[in-house]
Design a protein around this motif. Sequence first.
Motif, short mmCIF file in Angstrom:
data_model
loop_
_atom_site.label_atom_id
_atom_site.label_comp_id
_atom_site.label_asym_id
_atom_site.label_seq_id
_atom_site.Cartn_x
_atom_site.Cartn_y
_atom_site.Cartn_z
N UNK A 23 0.84 -1.20 0.00
CA UNK A 23 0.00 0.00 0.00
C UNK A 23 0.87 1.25 0.00
N UNK A 24 1.87 1.30 0.88
CA UNK A 24 2.76 2.46 0.96
C UNK A 24 3.48 2.68 -0.37
N UNK A 25 3.98 1.60 -0.96
CA UNK A 25 4.72 1.70 -2.23
C UNK A 25 3.82 2.22 -3.34
N UNK A 26 2.62 1.64 -3.47
CA UNK A 26 1.72 2.02 -4.56
C UNK A 26 1.21 3.45 -4.40
N UNK A 27 0.80 3.81 -3.19
CA UNK A 27 0.28 5.16 -2.98
C UNK A 27 1.37 6.20 -3.20
N UNK A 40 1.64 11.39 1.31
CA UNK A 40 2.24 11.90 2.54
C UNK A 40 1.39 11.52 3.75
N UNK A 41 0.07 11.59 3.61
CA UNK A 41 -0.83 11.22 4.71
C UNK A 41 -0.63 9.76 5.08
N UNK A 42 -0.48 8.90 4.08
CA UNK A 42 -0.30 7.48 4.34
C UNK A 42 1.00 7.21 5.08
N UNK A 43 2.09 7.81 4.62
CA UNK A 43 3.39 7.58 5.26
C UNK A 43 3.38 8.11 6.69
N UNK A 44 2.84 9.30 6.89
CA UNK A 44 2.78 9.87 8.24
C UNK A 44 1.93 9.00 9.16
N UNK A 45 0.78 8.54 8.66
CA UNK A 45 -0.11 7.72 9.47
C UNK A 45 0.57 6.42 9.87
N UNK A 46 1.23 5.77 8.94
CA UNK A 46 1.92 4.52 9.24
C UNK A 46 3.03 4.76 10.26
N UNK A 47 3.76 5.87 10.11
CA UNK A 47 4.83 6.18 11.06
C UNK A 47 4.28 6.39 12.46
N UNK A 153 12.03 13.54 1.10
CA UNK A 153 10.58 13.56 1.38
C UNK A 153 10.16 12.42 2.28
N UNK A 154 10.67 11.21 2.00
CA UNK A 154 10.29 10.04 2.78
C UNK A 154 10.77 10.17 4.23
N UNK A 155 12.01 10.59 4.41
CA UNK A 155 12.55 10.75 5.77
C UNK A 155 11.78 11.85 6.51
N UNK A 156 11.50 12.94 5.82
CA UNK A 156 10.74 14.05 6.41
C UNK A 156 9.36 13.57 6.88
N UNK A 157 8.66 12.80 6.04
CA UNK A 157 7.33 12.32 6.39
C UNK A 157 7.37 11.36 7.57
N UNK A 158 8.36 10.48 7.57
CA UNK A 158 8.50 9.52 8.67
C UNK A 158 8.83 10.24 9.98
N UNK A 159 9.70 11.24 9.92
CA UNK A 159 10.07 11.98 11.13
C UNK A 159 8.88 12.74 11.70
N UNK A 160 8.07 13.33 10.83
CA UNK A 160 6.87 14.03 11.30
C UNK A 160 5.93 13.06 12.00
N UNK A 161 5.74 11.89 11.39
CA UNK A 161 4.90 10.87 12.01
C UNK A 161 5.47 10.39 13.32
N UNK A 162 6.78 10.25 13.39
CA UNK A 162 7.43 9.81 14.62
C UNK A 162 7.22 10.82 15.74
N UNK A 163 7.33 12.10 15.42
CA UNK A 163 7.13 13.15 16.43
C UNK A 163 5.70 13.09 16.97
N UNK A 164 4.74 12.99 16.06
CA UNK A 164 3.35 12.93 16.49
C UNK A 164 3.05 11.69 17.29
#
Length: 219
Positions: A23-27, A40-47, A153-164
């Motif tokens: 799902x992450x790869x395709x989206x 971005x929403x998907x990556x952040x949510x998963x993180x 972009x990927x690291x940025x999205x993951x870090x934002x999700x990690x902070x939240x």
Amino acid sequence: MELLEYVTELLRGTLGSPWLWVIVFLVSGLDALLPFMPSETTVITVAVLIGPDFPQLALLALVAALGAWLGDCLGYTVGAAAGPRALARLQRGPDGVRRYEWAKIQVRRNAVLLILAARYLPGGRVASGLANGSLGYPPRKFVLLDALGAAIWAVYSVLIGLIGGATFADEPEKGLLLSFAIGLLLVASIEIGRRVRVRILTRRRAAAESSDNGVRVEP
């Protein structure tokens, strides 16, 4: 809020399953051609849901970056394939030729910024891939620059999700809201910076043109 809870529960149900990474790869990839895809929403949510599991977060960033990179390369290929027809229409008449020359100059001057930063703006990835492909930006440069942009972009999205997720470990919905707020602030900062840069460059060019006109000697 109900939609956010629904998406959270949907993704939570795939945790620990290989389908999560599909799902992450395709989206992440399809967002390069379909701007309504919530990459971005998907990556952040998963993180947020993964939490401070750094091996899993590293895998998330890798899968998201790879999907985004391949999607962007596909967008570039589509732009390159459709380019001759699109450019033929663009160059119809004197005004069309001027528009084409202007667009080509913009891609040459701002290609790096377009490839790296446009993905943070709505529809930016679509515009970047199609414009660079159709206007003949060198494919090797695009591939390398886009790989860097996708990784950032990927690291940025993951870090934002990690902070939240770290802030609201027991309340993922609140963690998502915090992550999205941080993301919106960063995107707004990028857009403001872009507009300020455009204004500065416009003023400099206007000043340079005025200076040239001032020193010109009439025959």
